[in-house]
Design an enzyme around this catalytic site. Structure first.
Site, short mmCIF file in Angstrom:
data_model
loop_
_atom_site.label_atom_id
_atom_site.label_comp_id
_atom_site.label_asym_id
_atom_site.label_seq_id
_atom_site.Cartn_x
_atom_site.Cartn_y
_atom_site.Cartn_z
N CYS A 43 0.80 -1.24 0.00
CA CYS A 43 0.00 0.00 0.00
C CYS A 43 0.82 1.28 0.00
O CYS A 43 0.81 2.04 -0.97
CB CYS A 43 -0.91 0.04 1.22
N HIS B 289 -1.72 5.94 2.38
CA HIS B 289 -1.87 4.72 3.16
C HIS B 289 -2.87 4.86 4.31
O HIS B 289 -2.96 5.89 4.97
CB HIS B 289 -0.52 4.31 3.74
CA LIG Z 1 -3.17 -2.15 -0.99
#
Ligand SMILES: [Ca+2]
Length: 494
Positions: A77, A144
């Protein structure tokens, strides 16, 4: 008419002319609707998956260019999102890990690493649009977020990127106790799922779509950059029951493993650190795949609601729509689950760009693309001057002519504790080096062996190919990863 009146009449006329000209410029400016799913691989009908139902993303593909070979720069991510939102490879912006998560970490730890610690003066993609007079908003996950723990917060956000943000939290968050998990009480790191009661609209992604539709209405009269980050199909795979019922788990074929897959060699290629995923039985494997695919269909329906609003508001003809994911995802290919590998399933992402007036709309392209190309592509399509340090190139030539290509290779890297893996994908090959080759090499002929079952790296007849691909990796990753230049507290406080 007196001279003073004449002068003021002329000035008034000039002002009116300028206002009209500004208004028409505003009307002509293209909007951007940036749609991104979390942990979505290419298990979509428009990418040829035989079972997954994704009618709304399929219809977007018919209105845009579908990239068959698009790749993330880091299959995790925060490194991936930091990369395409800054337009820099992870090595350049310093973000090579997710921040620490869990209950026992400090607030400061959840905000680092942050690219502002490494490249503080970066103008991010949305920030560029802000600087150019666009209204720029985010709904849900763009930078994130720990999922599901941070749903409803801003996660690891970059406040300089947005005029305003919406952080939805739905029924899935409130009903975590109902989720089935391979590890009791763990819903994000390992495989977990729930066929939920209730409607789409109650789920976080349903609320995300609802907020996106409201924002589109409020943006009607000014240029906008709206980023919509869906949380599914990230685990826990929560979707309303109807999406589960549409898939018969008994009909799901399981991937075949190669000899290397069974021996898990070279070791860094197969490192998961999640024993519970490696010891599942076939019934659990099919249940996990059913749940992941149900989550995709649910997310697809929410994408459709946002696209419907765009049509209803008659904004489609003047809006560039991007649909993508932060990285790919394994569903037991090579015996692996989730992300952080350098095999094709983890590095490859879905990417559809529907830009008004492009001649390639409705077609698929084999041109190689990287997520880091999105920044220069969108800046170029909207005629904004992008920073000169960007690592990507504009994909506009491919949107005009899908038979063209703009790059010979796509690069993806990953971290394994104290060393890295680097991978390059060309038209024919995928070549991967672990710790600069000291912990293993892999070479796959993607034309003859798209499932990456035969590692040809040690085969002397391919020595010249290996040398060439190694050269490409050394060129791209010649500099060591960036070092922090700003204190963590200062960067986190921004
Ligand atoms: Ca992801």
């Amino acid at each position: 008419m007196k001279i003073a009146s004449l002068i003021s009449f002329v000035f008034a006329g000039l002002a009116l002319l300028l206002m009209t000209s500004n208004m028409s410029q505003a009307q002509q400016k293209k909007n951007v609707l940036f749609l991104i799913a979390d942990d979505l691989n290419c298990d979509l009908h428009c990418y040829g998956h035989p079972q997954v139902q994704s009618p709304r993303i399929d219809s977007l593909a018919q209105q845009g260019v579908l990239f068959e070979r698009a790749y993330c720069q880091f299959p995790l991510c925060s490194p991936s999102r930091s990369s395409f939102l800054t337009g820099r490879r992870p090595n350049e912006n310093g973000v090579l890990t997710n921040p620490r998560g869990g209950k026992n970490v400090s607030q400061l730890e959840t905000l680092s690493p942050n690219f502002r610690e490494y490249v503080p003066e970066t103008v991010t993609l949305p920030q560029l649009f802000r600087k150019n007079g666009y209204r720029v908003a985010r709904v849900g996950k763009l930078y994130h977020y720990g999922v599901p723990n941070q749903i409803g917060t801003s996660g690891l956000d970059d406040p300089q990127s947005w005029d305003f943000v919406v952080n939805p939290a739905g029924r899935d968050k409130a009903e975590e106790h109902l989720v089935t998990s391979l590890i009791t009480g763990n819903f994000g790191g390992t495989l977990s799922w729930l066929a939920a009661e209730g409607t789409d609209l109650e789920q976080t992604d349903g609320l995300t779509a609802t907020s996106a539709c409201s924002l589109l209405e409020s943006f009607q009269d000014q240029p906008f950059f709206l980023a919509v980050g869906f949380f599914r199909p990230h685990t826990p795979y929560v979707a309303p029951k109807a999406y589960y019922d549409a898939i018969d788990p008994r009909s799901i074929p399981l991937p075949q493993l190669s000899e290397d897959d069974r021996q898990r060699l070279p070791a860094p290629a197969y490192l998961s650190g999640k024993k519970e995923q490696e010891t599942m039985n076939d019934g659990q494997r099919r249940a996990a795949i059913q749940a992941y695919h149900a989550s995709i269909s649910f997310m697809d329906a929410q994408v459709g609601r946002v696209l419907d609003a765009l049509d209803r508001l008659k904004l489609r003809d003047n809006t560039i729509v991007v649909m993508t994911s932060d990285h790919g995802y394994h569903m037991y290919e090579h015996g692996l689950w989730q992300k952080q590998s350098l095999f094709e399933n983890s590095a490859r992402v879905p990417l559809i760009i529907s830009a008004p007036g492009m001649k390639g709309n409705g077609q698929k392209t084999q041109a190689l693309a990287e997520l880091v190309d999105l920044y220069p592509t969108l800046a170029g399509l909207c005629e904004l001057k992008a920073p000169d340090y960007l690592d990507g190139v504009s994909l506009q030539p491919v949107l005009e002519d899908p038979a063209r290509s703009v790059k010979q290779a796509a690069f993806t890297q990953v971290r394994r504790g104290n060393f890295d893996g680097h991978s390059v994908r060309t038209d024919r090959w995928r070549y991967t080096r672990w710790d600069n080759g000291s912990k293993g090499e892999q070479l796959f002929d993607m034309q003859a062996d798209p499932g990456e079952s035969r590692n040809l790296a040690g085969d002397s007849q391919h020595a010249a190919v290996v040398a060439e691909l190694k050269g490409l990796l050394q060129q791209t990753y010649s500099a060591p990863p960036a070092e922090p230049v700003a204190p963590k507290k200062a960067a986190a406080a921004q």
